[in-house]
Design a protein around this motif. Structure first.
Motif, short mmCIF file in Angstrom:
data_model
loop_
_atom_site.label_atom_id
_atom_site.label_comp_id
_atom_site.label_asym_id
_atom_site.label_seq_id
_atom_site.Cartn_x
_atom_site.Cartn_y
_atom_site.Cartn_z
N ILE A 185 0.77 -1.20 -0.05
CA ILE A 185 0.14 0.01 0.06
C ILE A 185 0.87 1.25 0.04
N ILE A 186 2.09 1.18 0.62
CA ILE A 186 2.66 2.22 0.43
C ILE A 186 3.48 2.48 -0.83
N LEU A 231 1.15 4.39 -3.22
CA LEU A 231 1.10 5.74 -3.36
C LEU A 231 1.93 6.46 -4.60
N PHE A 232 2.97 5.60 -4.94
CA PHE A 232 3.60 6.02 -6.10
C PHE A 232 3.22 5.82 -7.28
N VAL A 250 -3.24 0.37 -7.77
CA VAL A 250 -3.57 1.11 -6.48
C VAL A 250 -4.50 0.10 -5.76
N MET A 274 -3.41 -2.59 -2.67
CA MET A 274 -4.26 -2.04 -1.45
C MET A 274 -4.87 -3.48 -1.10
#
Length: 803
Positions: free
Chosen positions: A11-12, A15-16, A113, A117
């Motif tokens: 999940i980090i 973000l990108f 994404v 997630m």
């Protein structure tokens, strides 16, 4: 490296993804995403040697220490197996999606994404040792799967399937949360490991059965058990990579994980054994039977998934029966837990490959309708080979891994007839019978999927586009999984030593102290005739005959309506229309109506609480005396209020409203609060001026409007609110449990805050943040007003130019 941080790594990375999507240009975003599950899979693989020896890993990150809530990542044999499936199959699915999803037509940044997630959510579910954090990740799987299933949100069926899956799984999640809370109360801890250690003491608790049923509701809804399976076929509207990932290896396995993880706690209950085994087996039969009714390739796979999940669920129930047998490790029940985990691995392998093949057929022919397909064997030879391997493994044919776990499944079902457990000596015969019938239909739908798609007559005129083999890149993942399905058949005991036995030891600690105690040797032939061997021969014979004559009796499925789906659809329609009708009763569009509702409930709730708690204790001794000035001002205030109600002129009403505010300001003066009095006077002056400015532009009051009708109901509510709030104020003053905070203000306003005016100090120091936020609200309101004025001016300028 912290295991908790590894859970959040996907999940980090998500973000990108939007940034990469814009910057990478011609490179498919999936190539960057692929690094995340691949790296995690490699790391978790390094833990295999220590976990296989009975070790474990624990990592903790505090979340809400005051409530004893933390992220605790705990890896044993069971959680490591699921982590490897989540990351390993995840990597293959991402690789497949690179060639399946067009980088120019699809919103890939959204897709990846959501996928990352979901990966974090699943890793959190299988590694959480804390019940609350497990629930957090559990619901995150529902949210992320909702986004993935509804990825093609412009399609009605995609939105419908996403909503349906979310409603059902979130319902189950809420039930599961109730079970978790009860477990926490019973064991005075939210740690799963500690609850397992307390299992013998928990059995006799009054909440035990309630917690058991609530947790099973969560597991059954997520793993599509009867009657909650209805969301899974509709979820097939998702892109095929999503189906291959969520519905073969991850999301639908979350319920199986939950049952496996909590088996050591609930295995002592016969209710657990009966519910898990019975519902699982019935789900297997139901799913396998109705798979043959489907005409869509992914629809067939959806019902086959329901069937296979039921099979694994039933085996987990049988494994719990071992708790009640002293020599369980020496008899056939020994195979149940092993078979459940072994088939879970096999299912992820063959079902993942089959979903990918269904996507390839759809991608290269333009349809998934099995009635339009056929004769693709020569046009798509590699896809046909992979489909055949996956389907034969699902059917339980040698030499594929599914054959071995299917044999062990039959062994476990036959074993139940040998034990006098929970009346199984009477009803136990039903389990192998149902298992055999379900296996026959499994054989048929497996052949139905592969041969009605690839064999027979080719019908190019019915295909939206000419059929041809898929690109090599799209075939890598399904080919790899197909090879695994064959390899597992020849090295089952290596898979058993490294993956299955550590997981079994975690599921059945009441039978095994360590993985080395799990003495199960897997072989295609043990050298002697067994009942399950005859059952297998019967499955092949009857299943082959029924498949050969399928066209003669398949039309009988038209007599079976989709009752459960119809009930769901009607229930949603009635709830929607009913809620719409009900809301129209009170959503009148008039503020006065809403005020009536709010004030009515205020009176009922507050006065009801007063009555139930006997809170009408009113002490008049500590009240200040009422002087002449207070009486005069109060009469003026009441007179102004009555004038507002019965005034026939707006101007009179506005002036009377201002008089009310000025009367309140006089009270502040008498009570020695000059700053408040000054503020009140300024506000009232501005308010009256603004009211006059606004009302000047309103139309004249008609004769009809001049006569205000007396509304008895409104009068009762108005008086009720006044009486209620007066009673609340008097009761609060009379029943003080602690000294008034005003004493603290008086003692510290000068010494601590360094101010001489107590009101200013309270506003600026003691309630500084409150004042700051109020200033912020006023600032936002000012910005909004300026924006509206500018928009109005811009609109007028545009109209002027057009003229």
């Amino acid at each position: 490296m912290s295991l908790v941080l590894l859970i959040f790594l996907p999940i980090i990375a998500a973000l990108f993804i939007p940034l990469l999507f814009k910057k990478v240009g011609q490179i498919h975003t999936g190539w960057f995403v692929l690094l995340v599950p691949a790296a995690l899979f490699i790391y978790y693989s390094t833990l295999l040697p220590s976990i296989a020896e009975g070790g474990n890993r624990v990592s903790e990150l505090q979340w809400i220490p005051s409530l004893d809530i933390a992220f605790i990542a705990y890896i044993d044999g069971l959680s490591l197996l699921f982590s490897l499936l989540i990351t390993g199959i995840g990597a293959l699915v991402v690789l497949y999606s690179i060639f399946y999803l067009d980088k120019y037509r699809e919103q890939l940044h959204n897709f990846y994404v959501y996928l990352l997630m979901f990966m974090t959510a699943m890793l959190g579910v299988v590694q959480s040792d804390h019940l609350i954090s497990l629930y957090l990740f559990w619901e995150l799987t529902s949210i992320s799967s909702f986004l993935l299933i509804g990825y093609w949100y412009t399609r009605d069926r995609s939105r419908f399937g996403a909503l349906k899956s979310m409603i059902i799984t979130v319902f189950g999640g809420l039930m599961m949360l109730g079970g978790f809370v009860l477990l926490g109360i019973m064991g005075n801890t939210y740690s799963i490991r500690e609850l397992i250690s307390q299992a013998p003491e928990l059995v006799g608790h009054d909440f035990f059965v309630w917690a058991l049923v609530l947790i099973l509701l969560g597991a059954f809804t997520k793993s599509a058990q009867f009657p909650f399976y209805i969301w899974l076929p509709d979820a097939m509207e998702a892109p095929t990579p999503v189906s291959a990932y969520l519905h073969s290896a991850t999301m639908v396995k979350a319920g199986l994980y939950l049952v496996a993880r909590f088996t050591p706690i609930f295995a002592a209950s016969g209710t657990w054994v009966w519910l898990v085994t019975g519902i699982g087996l019935f789900t297997m039969l139901w799913g396998s039977f109705f798979a043959l009714k489907q005409k869509d390739l992914k629809g067939i796979l959806a019902f086959s998934t329901v069937s296979q999940l039921g099979l694994i669920m039933s085996l987990l129930g049988v494994s719990a029966a071992g708790f009640h047998v002293e020599n369980a490790t020496e008899i056939a029940l020994n195979y149940a837990g092993f078979a459940a985990i072994f088939h879970l691995i096999n299912h992820a392998v063959f079902k993942g490959s089959l979903f990918m093949i269904a996507g390839i057929v759809d991608h290269e022919t333009g349809t998934r309708d099995i009635r339009k397909l056929g004769g693709l064997m020569s046009l798509m030879p590699i896809s046909f080979t992979v489909a055949m391997i996956g389907a034969f493994s699902m059917a339980g044919l040698p030499p594929f891994g599914g054959f071995l776990s299917k044999e062990m499944f039959l062994t476990g079902m036959v074993a139940l007839t040998e034990f006098d457990l929970f009346s199984m000596d009477v009803w136990g015969i039903l389990f192998p019978v149902i298992a055999w019938i379900g296996s026959v239909f499994t054989f048929i739908y497996s052949f139905y999927f592969v041969f009605h798609t690839f064999a027979g007559k080719h019908k190019p005129e019915e295909l939206p586009k000419p059929a041809h083999e898929a690109p090599k890149g799209m075939l890598i993942s399904p080919v790899f999984l197909a090879i695994l399905a064959v390899v597992i058949f020849f090295i089952p005991n290596i898979v058993g030593e490294w993956l299955v036995k550590p997981a079994v030891a975690a599921i059945q600690p009441f039978m095994y102290d360590s993985p080395s105690d799990v003495h199960v040797h897997v072989a295609a032939w043990h050298g002697y005739i067994t009942p399950e061997l005859w059952m297998t021969i019967g499955i092949f014979a009857v299943g082959g005959l029924m498949f050969w004559t399928l066209r003669k009796w398949q039309h009988q499925y038209e007599r079976f309506p989709n009752t459960l789906n119809s009930l769901y659809d009607k229930g949603m329609f009635l709830s929607d229309t009913g809620a719409n009708r009900f809301s129209r009763l009170y959503m009148t569009g008039f503020i006065r109506s809403y005020l009536v509702y709010m004030f009515s409930f205020l009176i009922i709730i507050v006065l009801g609480t007063f009555v139930l708690n006997d809170a009408f204790a009113i002490d008049m001794n500590n009240l200040a005396p009422v002087g002449l000035y207070e009486i005069v001002i109060m009469l003026a205030l009441l007179g102004s209020t009555v004038t507002i109600l019965f005034s026939k002129s707006r101007l009179t009403a506005i002036i009377a409203l201002g008089a009310v505010g000025y009367s309140v300001a006089l009270f502040f003066v008498i009570f020695r609060a000059p700053d408040l009095a000054l503020t009140q006077l300024v506000i009232e002056t501005i308010s009256v001026a603004l009211f006059l400015l606004a009302f000047y532009h309103l139309p004249q009051i008609s004769r009809k409007e001049e006569r205000m009708r007396f509304r008895f109901g409104n009068a009762v509510i108005a008086v009720g609110v006044g009486v209620t709030m007066t009673l609340v104020a008097l009761a609060a003053h009379s029943g003080k449990a602690l000294p008034s905070i005003s004493e603290f203000y008086k003692e510290t306003v000068y010494t601590e805050a360094g101010g001489g005016n107590i009101v200013n100090v309270i506003l600026v120091d003691y309630r500084g943040f409150d004042t700051l936020f109020e200033i912020g609200v006023l600032g936002i309101a000012g910005i909004g007003i300026i924006t509206l004025i500018k928009l109005r001016l811009t609109k007028k300028e545009g109209q002027h130019e057009n003229k």
